[in-house]
Design an enzyme around this catalytic site. Structure first.
Site, short mmCIF file in Angstrom:
data_model
loop_
_atom_site.label_atom_id
_atom_site.label_comp_id
_atom_site.label_asym_id
_atom_site.label_seq_id
_atom_site.Cartn_x
_atom_site.Cartn_y
_atom_site.Cartn_z
N LYS A 167 0.81 -1.22 0.00
CA LYS A 167 0.00 0.00 0.00
C LYS A 167 0.84 1.27 0.00
O LYS A 167 0.42 2.29 -0.52
CB LYS A 167 -0.96 0.02 1.19
CG LYS A 167 -2.14 -0.93 1.02
CD LYS A 167 -3.22 -0.65 2.06
CE LYS A 167 -4.46 -1.48 1.82
NZ LYS A 167 -4.28 -2.90 2.22
N GLU B 237 -10.80 7.00 4.64
CA GLU B 237 -11.38 6.10 5.63
C GLU B 237 -10.44 4.89 5.72
O GLU B 237 -9.62 4.66 4.84
CB GLU B 237 -12.77 5.62 5.20
CG GLU B 237 -12.79 4.51 4.16
CD GLU B 237 -12.39 4.97 2.76
OE1 GLU B 237 -12.46 6.19 2.48
OE2 GLU B 237 -11.98 4.12 1.96
N SER C 125 1.74 -9.78 -0.96
CA SER C 125 1.43 -8.35 -0.83
C SER C 125 1.79 -7.74 0.52
O SER C 125 2.03 -6.54 0.60
CB SER C 125 -0.06 -8.12 -1.12
OG SER C 125 -0.87 -8.94 -0.30
C1 PLP Z 1 -5.09 -3.94 1.74
C2 PLP Z 1 -4.36 -5.19 1.43
C3 PLP Z 1 -4.75 -6.04 0.37
C4 PLP Z 1 -5.97 -5.79 -0.45
O1 PLP Z 1 -5.94 -4.65 -1.26
P1 PLP Z 1 -5.78 -4.70 -2.83
O2 PLP Z 1 -6.12 -3.32 -3.25
O3 PLP Z 1 -6.73 -5.73 -3.37
O4 PLP Z 1 -4.38 -5.08 -3.12
C5 PLP Z 1 -3.98 -7.14 0.09
N1 PLP Z 1 -2.89 -7.45 0.84
C6 PLP Z 1 -2.49 -6.68 1.86
C7 PLP Z 1 -1.29 -7.09 2.64
C8 PLP Z 1 -3.21 -5.53 2.20
O5 PLP Z 1 -2.82 -4.77 3.24
#
Ligand code: PLP
Length: 403
Positions: free
Chosen positions: A94, A116, A383
């Site tokens: 993010k 938010e 992610s």
């Molecule tokens: C917020 C988040 C997601 C989901 O958000 P996307 O916009 O679908 O990528 C996925 N993995 C992590 C670690 C997150 O913090």
């Protein structure tokens, strides 16, 4: 894919029939200005150099790709590689788009960024970028979420953000969105609403995607260098869809590379407790754009659920809807139990504790690997890291029991 498919969205912000700008008329000129400024500065070397410099020296990019040998051997099929977005500063992907959005807001002379947050991940990433770049930050959060996600609330405050508790309605994300939006409408010329995924009105799905494409650009080059060929499959989890589109974009023209987006099946696709928007949703409007949505007969968003709070959103990025209809990306679903299993397996045999969101992608890759040969390979977008989920999982699996 046709060339024009790769140059999405069109001038009105549509990816095929999805996306667009369903906003109050008084916001039209503000959104147009954001779009025009973005289109101009995203081509400017000065802006790109500044962003790249932050990616390198602040976020710690490029994040490595890691060959998960023990996981691959355990599954007995394709070689599994992980793109380590969990190693970024703040622990997830993010920060990539938050830095981009806050830089843009500063460039436009805005005085405050606001948003938010549900579980608090977007709030922490935005508060981090705002602290670094020196701009006021205000985060709206439901009172129930504040109680549940206390460590993230503390972090936002330490980082200097104002956290506004939302006590109305459900006291969760749904009402925090309305509350933040009301604050934004008080002065949209000077405030910047920093959207947390590839969702919302045009130009946000485009901008957030562009800021995340660094993930796929790096991963494709890193993979080619190591394996001398492209992966056979790329897998990413999908909430709003930012980490997924970030890694997919660079591979879209490579038709031989299969792309998989993994949605949360929660307690099961045959129960109401899931957030599998692309798998089970229908076309509708939500939060200023058109996409697949989980909605009731009157078009209101249904309550959604996932063990991974970052994935429980009743809409999804418009480009994913388009890619689904096109058949370029296959969207699949993984339930809570499969997610927890992948979370534990990765922790125990690779020493990597993944975010519960990312564990959905790992779980699907584990299934897929078994159907593939050892000459083949899968690239997973990991992610984020699982520090935020560690206590929850340990309690749920009774790892903390003393007996
Ligand atoms: C917020 C988040 C997601 C989901 O958000 P996307 O916009 O679908 O990528 C996925 N993995 C992590 C670690 C997150 O913090």
């Amino acid at each position: 894919m046709k060339i024009q498919d790769l140059e999405m969205p069109d001038q009105q912000g549509y990816f095929g029939e999805y996306g667009g700008q369903l906003i109050p008329p008084q916001l039209k000129s503000v959104m147009d200005e954001i779009n025009a400024t973005y289109d101009q500065i995203c081509k400017s070397p000065a802006f790109q150099d500044e962003l790249t410099d932050l990616y390198t020296h602040y976020v710690g990019r490029p994040s490595p790709i890691f060959h998960a040998r023990r996981l691959s051997a355990r599954q007995g099929g394709a070689r599994i590689y992980l793109k380590r977005e969990d190693l970024n500063h703040t622990g997830a992907h993010k920060i990539n788009h938050c830095l981009g959005e806050v830089l843009l807001a500063k460039h436009m002379g805005k005085t405050k960024v606001l948003a938010e947050t549900g579980a608090g991940q977007h709030g922490v990433a935005l508060a981090t970028a705002a602290a670094l770049l020196g701009i006021e930050c205000e985060i709206h959060m439901g009172e129930i979420d504040i109680a549940k996600e206390h460590p993230n609330v503390t972090k936002m405050k330490l980082l200097g953000a104002k956290v506004v508790p939302v006590s109305r309605g459900t006291r969760t994300l749904k009402d925090a969105v309305d509350s933040a939006f009301e604050e934004y409408m008080k002065d949209p010329v000077h405030f910047f609403y920093a959207i947390g995924s590839v969702v919302g009105p045009h130009p946000f799905p485009k901008m957030v995607r562009d800021f995340q494409t660094v993930v796929g650009r790096e991963a494709r080059a890193q993979f080619l260098e190591r394996e001398k060929k492209l992966p056979d499959a790329v897998v990413a989890c999908v909430g709003g869809g930012s980490n997924a589109i970030g890694i997919f974009t660079e591979f879209l023209p490579d038709e031989r590379v299969k792309l998989f987006g993994v949605e949360p099946a929660g307690r099961g696709l045959d129960t109401p407790d899931h957030a599998a928007t692309l798998t089970l949703g229908t076309k509708g409007a939500i939060h200023g754009f058109v996409c697949y949505t989980l909605q009731d007969a009157d078009g209101n968003p249904l309550p959604v659920y996932s063990i991974a709070s970052g994935l429980d959103y009743p809409g999804v990025g418009p480009q994913h809807c388009y890619l689904k209809d096109l058949g370029r990306v296959q969207y699949v679903a993984i339930d809570d139990e499969e997610c927890l299993d992948a979370f534990m397996v990765l922790s125990r045999i690779e020493g990597i504790i993944p975010a519960l969101e990312s564990a959905h992608a790992v779980a699907y890759a584990m299934k897929l690997a078994k159907q593939m040969s050892p000459e083949q390979s899968i690239l997973v977008n990991l992610s984020g890291r699982g520090d935020k989920d560690a206590d929850f999982v340990a309690t749920r699996l009774k790892l903390n029991a003393t007996t």
